[in-house]
Structures are given as C-alpha cells and as structure tokens.
Write a protein that holds these residues in place. Sequence first.
Motif, short mmCIF file in Angstrom:
data_model
loop_
_atom_site.label_atom_id
_atom_site.label_comp_id
_atom_site.label_asym_id
_atom_site.label_seq_id
_atom_site.Cartn_x
_atom_site.Cartn_y
_atom_site.Cartn_z
N TYR A 242 0.81 -1.21 0.00
CA TYR A 242 0.00 0.00 0.00
C TYR A 242 0.85 1.27 0.00
O TYR A 242 0.53 2.25 0.68
N ALA A 243 1.92 1.26 -0.77
CA ALA A 243 2.67 2.50 -0.99
C ALA A 243 1.81 3.45 -1.82
O ALA A 243 0.99 3.00 -2.64
N VAL B 58 -10.68 18.09 -7.49
CA VAL B 58 -11.41 18.54 -6.30
C VAL B 58 -10.89 17.75 -5.11
O VAL B 58 -10.94 16.52 -5.10
N LEU B 59 -10.38 18.47 -4.11
CA LEU B 59 -9.76 17.85 -2.94
C LEU B 59 -10.55 18.23 -1.70
O LEU B 59 -10.51 19.38 -1.25
N GLU B 60 -11.29 17.27 -1.15
CA GLU B 60 -12.09 17.49 0.05
C GLU B 60 -11.30 17.09 1.29
O GLU B 60 -10.89 15.93 1.41
N GLU B 61 -11.08 18.05 2.17
CA GLU B 61 -10.39 17.77 3.44
C GLU B 61 -9.12 16.95 3.19
O GLU B 61 -8.92 15.88 3.76
N THR B 62 -8.26 17.50 2.35
CA THR B 62 -7.04 16.79 1.98
C THR B 62 -5.95 17.00 3.01
O THR B 62 -5.99 17.95 3.79
N GLY B 63 -4.98 16.10 3.01
CA GLY B 63 -3.87 16.20 3.93
C GLY B 63 -2.65 16.78 3.25
O GLY B 63 -2.31 16.40 2.12
N ALA B 64 -1.99 17.73 3.90
CA ALA B 64 -0.73 18.28 3.40
C ALA B 64 0.38 17.30 3.74
O ALA B 64 0.65 17.03 4.90
N MET B 65 1.04 16.76 2.72
CA MET B 65 2.01 15.69 2.95
C MET B 65 3.37 16.27 3.34
O MET B 65 4.32 16.32 2.56
N LYS B 66 3.41 16.72 4.59
CA LYS B 66 4.64 17.19 5.22
C LYS B 66 4.89 16.31 6.45
O LYS B 66 3.95 15.72 6.98
N GLN C 298 0.55 1.20 6.87
CA GLN C 298 1.49 1.74 5.90
C GLN C 298 1.23 3.22 5.62
O GLN C 298 2.17 3.99 5.39
N TRP C 299 -0.02 3.62 5.65
CA TRP C 299 -0.36 5.03 5.46
C TRP C 299 0.21 5.87 6.60
O TRP C 299 0.76 6.95 6.37
N GLU D 239 6.51 10.35 7.53
CA GLU D 239 7.75 10.70 6.82
C GLU D 239 7.48 10.65 5.31
O GLU D 239 7.94 9.74 4.61
N PRO D 240 6.75 11.60 4.78
CA PRO D 240 6.41 11.56 3.37
C PRO D 240 7.61 11.88 2.47
O PRO D 240 8.57 12.52 2.90
N ASP D 241 7.51 11.43 1.25
CA ASP D 241 8.50 11.81 0.24
C ASP D 241 8.44 13.34 0.09
O ASP D 241 7.37 13.90 -0.14
#
Length: 252
Positions: A73-74, A121-129, A154-155, A161-163
């Motif tokens: 699940y990468a 369209v991005l509903e309640e999205t996560g900032a990948m930091k 895995q998420w 530690e996102p790319d």
Amino acid sequence: MSENGTRTVRTGGVRLVYRAWGAERGVPVVLLHCLGEDGEDWRGPLISQLGAAHPVYALDLRGHGDSDWPGAYAMDDFRRDLLGFLDALGIGAAILIGHSFGSVVAYLFAQEHPDRVARLVLEETGAMKPVRPPQEVPDRPQGEQSFDWEVKVQWTRQRNEPDPRWWDDLDRITAPTLLIGGGDRSHLPQEDLARMAERIPRARHITVAGAGHLVHEARPTEFASAVQTFLAECAGDDGGGGDDGDGAGDRS
C-alpha cells in the motif's frame, strides 16, 4: 456486472471494483474515497447532479471494499492503480474528486500525470509534510474489518515521513483545482489547505463552515453545489477543457 451493480478491471495484477453512473458522454468523473470506506460512500446529491452531464465512476481503492487486498500500500501503488484504471476504461483525462486519503491519491496522481487530470477537487485533503510528533502506528483491532488494516499501518508511516516531492511538487499540478475544507470542526489544520492552494498554480480554497472532516456527508447539498459551481466556472473559463466525450470509457 455483479449482482450488486459493481464492475471490475484488472491492472498490474490487482482486481479493482468500481461503480458507474450517469451520462454516456462528457468528461468522466472519478471519485476516490477516504481511508476505510469504499465507492458506496459517494452515493448522494453529488452523483445525481454530476451524472446529468458526466459519466461517473466510484472506485474501491486497493485494500478496500471488494477490490483486492494485496498487502502492498505505498502511495505509488495507488497512483499506478489509478493510471491503470483510466487506461482500462479508455479515459484520457478525468475530473478527479477525492476525500481525505483519496484526495491525496488524487493530487499525487495529478503531480505525476498532469495530462490525465482535467479538473481536481480535494475534500479535506492532507498536506504531505512530516508529522511532528509522529503518529503512532496503530495496532490491528480485534474482529473483522471492512478494509485491510495494513493500509492504515502503511499510510501512517508514509504520513509521518512523506516523500519531500509530494509537497515540493504541488506546483506540477496543472489542472484547475478546488480545495474544500470543513472548518474548525475538522481535525485537519485548515491553514494547511490554504497553503496548498497557494502552491498549486490554478487552485482556489473554500470552507464549508461547521461541516467537519466529512463535508460531503455532513453537508451533501452544499458540497455538491460547490463542486458544480467550480466545474461550471472552469468550463466558462476555457470552454470545458479536456475530453468532450471520446474518453468517457466503458459503460457496458
């Protein structure tokens, strides 16, 4: 078609289940659900409104619903699945609408394949930091789950530690983009959505006050109206931008 109305495709050795509604022609819409849900989560006013002018597809992401649970699940796996799904249905460029986890899949895909995304369209999205302090990797709960718990495991690791490219490459998204936040009842920092909108070249950010994290469930009419207004304004700006029906995909 199965007895419950779902259909399947195979891509990269993984079987993906989806639902299809709506028009025979028009720019296809692909709906991507949040963690732990499946394509059924999208039923409501959004489907009926979009379906009048678009073919609409709601996918069960890998590890969810009736799609395969392969154990891998990468985020790149989810991106490849989405590309394979579009290719299997003959969709050139789609309108992607994602909620939470599904919205992250959508915008990471839009970074890598900008030519395949007509609108985003991005509903309640996560900032990948990087998350500080990091979230704990959750233990598997007792009993049967409606999705593969390994997705959550895995998420969480990838979320902690996102790319770095997932944040740095937001400016590679070329599609007109709408970010929808749920206001102060959401657990997500709403300022992160505003910052993302600043980094994505053709983005705007709105808040449905008091909706919380589940905007399309808590305020379905407002959510559907916001999406429709956004799509109409985009069409007015550039004549509809993208596939006018040749990429509508397999409706059989």
